[in-house]
Design a protein around this motif. Structure first.
Motif, mmCIF file in Angstrom:
data_model
loop_
_atom_site.group_PDB
_atom_site.id
_atom_site.type_symbol
_atom_site.label_atom_id
_atom_site.label_comp_id
_atom_site.label_asym_id
_atom_site.label_seq_id
_atom_site.Cartn_x
_atom_site.Cartn_y
_atom_site.Cartn_z
ATOM 1 N N UNK A 188 0.804 -1.224 0.000
ATOM 2 C CA UNK A 188 0.000 0.000 0.000
ATOM 3 C C UNK A 188 0.838 1.275 0.000
ATOM 4 N N UNK A 189 2.166 1.163 -0.059
ATOM 5 C CA UNK A 189 3.029 2.353 -0.053
ATOM 6 C C UNK A 189 3.016 3.030 -1.421
ATOM 7 N N UNK A 190 3.140 4.339 -1.410
ATOM 8 C CA UNK A 190 3.163 5.102 -2.656
ATOM 9 C C UNK A 190 4.606 5.304 -3.107
ATOM 10 N N UNK A 191 4.803 5.303 -4.410
ATOM 11 C CA UNK A 191 6.116 5.486 -5.014
ATOM 12 C C UNK A 191 6.019 6.651 -5.984
ATOM 13 N N UNK A 192 7.048 7.471 -6.004
ATOM 14 C CA UNK A 192 7.069 8.638 -6.876
ATOM 15 C C UNK A 192 8.264 8.579 -7.814
ATOM 16 N N UNK B 122 10.374 17.926 -9.830
ATOM 17 C CA UNK B 122 8.959 17.573 -9.708
ATOM 18 C C UNK B 122 8.832 16.053 -9.673
ATOM 19 N N UNK B 123 8.002 15.545 -8.752
ATOM 20 C CA UNK B 123 7.780 14.108 -8.613
ATOM 21 C C UNK B 123 6.335 13.778 -8.951
ATOM 22 N N UNK B 124 6.134 12.620 -9.600
ATOM 23 C CA UNK B 124 4.796 12.157 -9.963
ATOM 24 C C UNK B 124 4.561 10.774 -9.384
#
Length: 96
Positions: free
Chosen positions: A47-51, A59-61
């Motif tokens: 469930x962790x988010x990665x950018x 800038x990160x997406x």
């Protein structure tokens, strides 16, 4: 949060030059960094988010974790292949 190193513009191509020693050291450093990225992505909870960092920017997406892991592994394989090619070139130079 983990990040993925950007790929070289021309891919991981081997360019034979006389100064392969500095390139080899740089490549070794990149391999170590990429191993850390792969390890970090592999050990993340689902469930962790990665950018992903936008190239040439701060800038990160938001990115897909499994896709990032796959790309990171592929980049690591390319770097290892290039390093091995340099090793092989050095061995053939020594034999001659």
């Amino acid at each position: 949060m983990p990040f993925c190193e950007t790929r070289p513009e021309n891919g991981a191509e081997l360019v034979p030059t006389d100064n392969s020693a500095p390139h080899k050291v740089d490549l070794s450093s990149k391999i170590k960094e990429q191993k850390v990225v792969v390890d970090e992505l592999s050990n993340l909870k689902k469930n962790r988010k990665v950018y992903r960092q936008q190239q040439n920017s701060n800038i990160f997406f938001l990115a897909d974790r499994t896709e990032m892991l796959s790309e990171s592994k592929n980049l690591l394989d390319e770097l290892k292949k290039e390093y091995q090619e340099i090793e092989n070139l050095e061995k053939t130079k020594i034999k001659k």
